[in-house]
Design a protein around this motif. Sequence first.
Motif, PDB file in Angstrom:
ATOM      1  N   TYR A  13       0.811  -1.208   0.000  1.00  0.00           N
ATOM      2  CA  TYR A  13       0.000   0.000   0.000  1.00  0.00           C
ATOM      3  C   TYR A  13       0.851   1.267   0.000  1.00  0.00           C
ATOM      4  N   ASN A  14       1.847   1.295  -0.861  1.00  0.00           N
ATOM      5  CA  ASN A  14       2.739   2.433  -0.973  1.00  0.00           C
ATOM      6  C   ASN A  14       1.982   3.722  -1.249  1.00  0.00           C
ATOM      7  N   PHE A  15       0.989   3.628  -2.123  1.00  0.00           N
ATOM      8  CA  PHE A  15       0.242   4.814  -2.525  1.00  0.00           C
ATOM      9  C   PHE A  15      -0.519   5.414  -1.351  1.00  0.00           C
ATOM     10  N   GLN A  16      -0.998   4.579  -0.455  1.00  0.00           N
ATOM     11  CA  GLN A  16      -1.780   5.060   0.685  1.00  0.00           C
ATOM     12  C   GLN A  16      -0.987   6.042   1.530  1.00  0.00           C
ATOM     13  N   PHE A  17       0.250   5.660   1.889  1.00  0.00           N
ATOM     14  CA  PHE A  17       0.945   6.568   2.794  1.00  0.00           C
ATOM     15  C   PHE A  17       1.589   7.739   2.076  1.00  0.00           C
TER      16      PHE A  17
END
Length: 357
Positions: free
Chosen positions: A22-26
């Motif tokens: 979930y790289n995009f989330q943070f």
Amino acid sequence: MADNPLAEAQRESAGASTFGKYNFQFHWALCEIIEKHKSKKEYALLIEHHEDVVIADSLDADKAQFEFYQVKNQSAKYTLASLTNRQKGANDTLKNSVLGKLLSSCINTEYEDRITIIGLVSSSGFSLNLDKGLKLDVIKVGDIATSDLASLTQNIDNELGIEVLPEHLQFIVPDVQLKNQEDYVLSHFARLVNTLFPGAYCNPVNIYRSVVDEMGRIGRVEYDYRDWARLIDNKSLTSTEVHNVITQYTTHPSVDELKNDFDDLARDLGWKAKKKRTFKSKLALLALRRSGFMSALDIEITSVFKRSHCKVDENNYSDDITYLEALGKQAIEDGLLVKVSDQDELFLEVIYCLLKA
């Protein structure tokens, strides 16, 4: 210790153990807290706790209100149908829809009335009919055309028994995208430093790496906490921590002036080089941190030390050594040791107050 207002069993915890996906989330969350930091707002960021991203607007358990976000990175736009589509689970039961999952994290909970934003973030956007044909990057319930809103509400009512969609529900199209997320956040950190400390020099790469590493750590924590302080310490990234990282990798001319003044004072006091270096380093970090972002704790500490400082008349002392000793003694008499970690930190606050006066 204060109770944790978010101390309810989480809908799921699998997200914490698969955080690497979930790289995009943070990166999206980083953009949110950078904007809050720019406005000098206090916050605590939680990753994979009830939702993908939860942001508290205070470090005080009794005052904190929350923003709940589900963050999706996909190629197709969300449509009216895909927002409320329910896939089959085990034993032919129906799983919650994307929108249903988000609302079930927020509605009919003990903390429901403390949520200010319920946001579904989609990198690909949304295909919804909007009133007046508007093209919006933040779509609120009131912006959705009557027919689409009625269908959306009916589907959620069938799924969750919620007859009216909450007014603070938002559908958000982010500025940051998968292909540019790292460079985008790096540039925003550089701009943030320039906003906080005009004319400062910083290393945005080190700032970014330090903050992202800490987000990775808190994202992997799967435990629940009944106590608010433990939740903040173990599972959140706070405005204070972010600011400490920023000041660690930033220099500013105004701090150089304070360091020069400290050199003169240390020379008059006859301090040896080791003691001087230790205090000078701590003083520089303290001064830079407070010049760009005064947390509630910083404001309280500087206020009480200023009041204590004003009780001591400099004209009654013949030299700096006895004057500083009197300031330190007055601070102790005023009970200020409980405001700091030890006597060395109290003396640091006394010197900071003296040089800033």
